[in-house]
Scaffold this active site. Structure first.
Site, mmCIF file in Angstrom:
data_model
loop_
_atom_site.group_PDB
_atom_site.id
_atom_site.type_symbol
_atom_site.label_atom_id
_atom_site.label_comp_id
_atom_site.label_asym_id
_atom_site.label_seq_id
_atom_site.Cartn_x
_atom_site.Cartn_y
_atom_site.Cartn_z
ATOM 1 N N HIS A 3 0.797 -1.228 0.000
ATOM 2 C CA HIS A 3 0.000 0.000 0.000
ATOM 3 C C HIS A 3 0.829 1.277 0.000
ATOM 4 C CE1 HIS A 3 1.078 -0.261 4.231
ATOM 5 N NE2 HIS A 3 0.753 1.010 4.345
HETATM 6 C C1 UD1 Z 1 -1.796 5.199 6.318
HETATM 7 C C2 UD1 Z 1 -0.473 5.640 6.937
HETATM 8 C C3 UD1 Z 1 0.572 4.559 6.719
HETATM 9 C C4 UD1 Z 1 0.088 3.212 7.219
HETATM 10 C C5 UD1 Z 1 -1.248 2.896 6.576
HETATM 11 C C6 UD1 Z 1 -1.786 1.590 7.086
HETATM 12 C C7 UD1 Z 1 0.060 8.051 6.940
HETATM 13 C C8 UD1 Z 1 0.852 9.101 6.280
HETATM 14 N N1 UD1 Z 1 0.035 6.847 6.304
HETATM 15 O O1 UD1 Z 1 -1.591 5.078 4.915
HETATM 16 O O2 UD1 Z 1 1.758 4.909 7.424
HETATM 17 O O3 UD1 Z 1 1.039 2.234 6.886
HETATM 18 O O4 UD1 Z 1 -2.168 3.950 6.878
HETATM 19 O O5 UD1 Z 1 -2.994 1.256 6.487
HETATM 20 O O6 UD1 Z 1 -0.523 8.280 7.977
HETATM 21 N N2 UD1 Z 1 -9.007 4.899 2.415
HETATM 22 C C9 UD1 Z 1 -10.230 4.274 2.407
HETATM 23 N N3 UD1 Z 1 -10.771 3.901 3.610
HETATM 24 C C10 UD1 Z 1 -10.163 4.137 4.785
HETATM 25 C C11 UD1 Z 1 -8.925 4.797 4.781
HETATM 26 C C12 UD1 Z 1 -8.351 5.163 3.589
HETATM 27 O O7 UD1 Z 1 -10.795 4.030 1.355
HETATM 28 O O8 UD1 Z 1 -10.717 3.763 5.842
HETATM 29 C C13 UD1 Z 1 -8.382 5.241 1.106
HETATM 30 C C14 UD1 Z 1 -8.688 6.644 0.663
HETATM 31 O O9 UD1 Z 1 -8.784 6.618 -0.702
HETATM 32 C C15 UD1 Z 1 -7.436 7.412 1.053
HETATM 33 C C16 UD1 Z 1 -6.348 6.357 0.866
HETATM 34 O O10 UD1 Z 1 -6.961 5.132 1.226
HETATM 35 O O11 UD1 Z 1 -7.253 8.538 0.283
HETATM 36 C C17 UD1 Z 1 -5.140 6.571 1.720
HETATM 37 O O12 UD1 Z 1 -5.476 6.680 3.103
HETATM 38 P P1 UD1 Z 1 -4.476 7.461 4.122
HETATM 39 O O13 UD1 Z 1 -4.971 7.331 5.515
HETATM 40 O O14 UD1 Z 1 -4.206 8.817 3.600
HETATM 41 O O15 UD1 Z 1 -3.122 6.692 3.952
HETATM 42 P P2 UD1 Z 1 -2.824 5.129 3.913
HETATM 43 O O16 UD1 Z 1 -2.291 4.793 2.579
HETATM 44 O O17 UD1 Z 1 -3.975 4.341 4.450
#
Ligand code: UD1
Length: 355
Positions: free
Chosen positions: A201
């Site tokens: 991811h």
């Molecule tokens: C985040 C953390 C990362 C961790 C990961 C574990 C930061 C900078 N990154 O990355 O260190 O390893 O979580 O999972 O804090 N989304 C959903 N549903 C959710 C959450 C996210 O669909 O419940 C999608 C959205 O499109 C979002 C994307 O995932 O834009 C990224 O989510 P985000 O929390 O920004 O970062 P992660 O890649 O999940």
């Protein structure tokens, strides 16, 4: 003593659960959980609260997704009034996600002491958003709870006062030790006997269409020799759609959604090899003695390489194929469990805070 725990993203929950439980054993301690809402899908958050036996959060800031600046700023703005109301003696933050740095910065400006669980880890790569979060959080925290000696060395090098640093072990492994006896029922019968478990991811792997396509091809090649189970994170799912990458789902190449905590443990435990860019899985596989290939240029968890089963292979997909073959030939690394990864880290944290 009043303690507020701030959690927000999937890897926070298993690190916080044992600390809450250890502190709950002390009658003088009152605790509250603030969930930032950084992760909000049921399978990224609520199922973890269920598996870990965590109480419902007292407050949910419901910040959701956004750019780094948006997410960090929204957490700070919403957390500020909450923490002023709650008036904690200590705020505990976990790991290296945006929720960690946002809550720490809010507290630092309000002169509320912060404890950082999983302090001191460094990948020495500032292109990783998490590295910025780690460095800044550690500069602001009063208590730095480290999981391995390299964490202490990194903090001392960055000028952190030695008396603030406490080598306590790994609270995520506390959770693993507690819940490992409960994974048996999660060994899915329909799964093959040997398989590669894949989770990816990180933006460096999934945010580039050509590289993501090349990863999928490498995994398809590997699946000719070893069935692949690919658990797809929401970010990765979104990128596959954005880039129009269709992945064939077959018996030898199975796509599944995000795993619950217990499913993840069960599937790691039985895997022939885990291929990942997750920090947590590098540590869990080391504890479980399962070979791990990390598809990243570096790791902030070097003890998983020096003592554990982890091999950091960069983003070299030819090497990925070769290393899988080597593991299939029975030439995995021997491993030791790092010191203090013994299920008692949270008890040590509670002792430090209460003394
Ligand atoms: C985040 C953390 C990362 C961790 C990961 C574990 C930061 C900078 N990154 O990355 O260190 O390893 O979580 O999972 O804090 N989304 C959903 N549903 C959710 C959450 C996210 O669909 O419940 C999608 C959205 O499109 C979002 C994307 O995932 O834009 C990224 O989510 P985000 O929390 O920004 O970062 P992660 O890649 O999940």
């Amino acid at each position: 003593m009043k303690i507020v725990h701030v959690v927000g993203a999937r890897p926070n929950f298993m690190k916080a659960a044992p600390v809450l439980q250890a502190l709950a054993r002390h009658p003088g301690v009152r605790q509250a959980i603030v969930h930032t809402g950084q992760h909000y899908d049921v399978d990224m958050s609520a199922v973890f609260f269920r598996d870990l036996g965590l109480p419902e959060p007292d407050v949910n800031l419901e910040v959701g997704s956004g750019s780094h600046a948006q997410q960090t700023a929204l957490i700070m703005t919403r957390f500020e009034s909450i923490v002023l109301d709650l008036k904690p003696d200590v705020v505990l933050v976990y790991g290296d996600v945006n929720s960690t740095v946002a809550a720490s910065l809010t507290c630092a400006k309000l002169l509320i002491p912060v404890g950082h669980v999983e302090a001191g880890l460094r990948a020495f790569d500032r292109t990783m958003p998490e590295e910025i979060n780690r460095i800044l959080t550690d500069q602001m925290a009063q208590w730095l709870f480290t999981s391995s000696p390299d964490g202490n060395e990194n903090l001392l090098r960055e000028g952190v006062e030695p008396k603030k640093i406490h080598l306590v072990g790994n609270t995520m492994i506390d959770t693993l030790v507690r819940l490992l006896p409960h994974v048996a029922e999660h060994h899915a019968r329909e799964f093959p006997l040997s398989y590669a478990l894949v989770t990816l991811h990180r933006p460096s792997n999934v945010d580039h269409p050509d590289f993501l396509r090349a990863i999928l091809q490498a995994l398809l090649d590997i699946s000719q020799e070893l069935p692949v189970i690919f658990s797809v994170h929401p970010r990765t799912r979104r990128r596959l759609l954005d880039y129009g990458l269709n992945v064939p789902n077959s018996d030898r190449f199975r796509l599944i959604g995000p795993m619950s905590y217990l499913e993840s443990l069960a599937r790691q435990q039985r895997a022939t090899v885990v291929i990942t860019d997750s920090g947590g899985m590098q540590e869990e596989t080391t504890f479980l003695g399962v070979p791990c290939l990390t598809l990243r240029d570096n790791t902030e968890r070097p003890v998983t390489v020096t003592m554990g089963t982890n091999l950091v292979i960069g983003r070299d997909l030819q090497r990925l194929r070769t290393e899988v073959r080597r593991i299939l030939a029975g030439r995995g690394k021997p491993r030791q469990v790092p010191p203090l990864w013994d299920g008692q880290a949270a008890t040590r944290i509670a002792q430090v805070l209460l003394s």
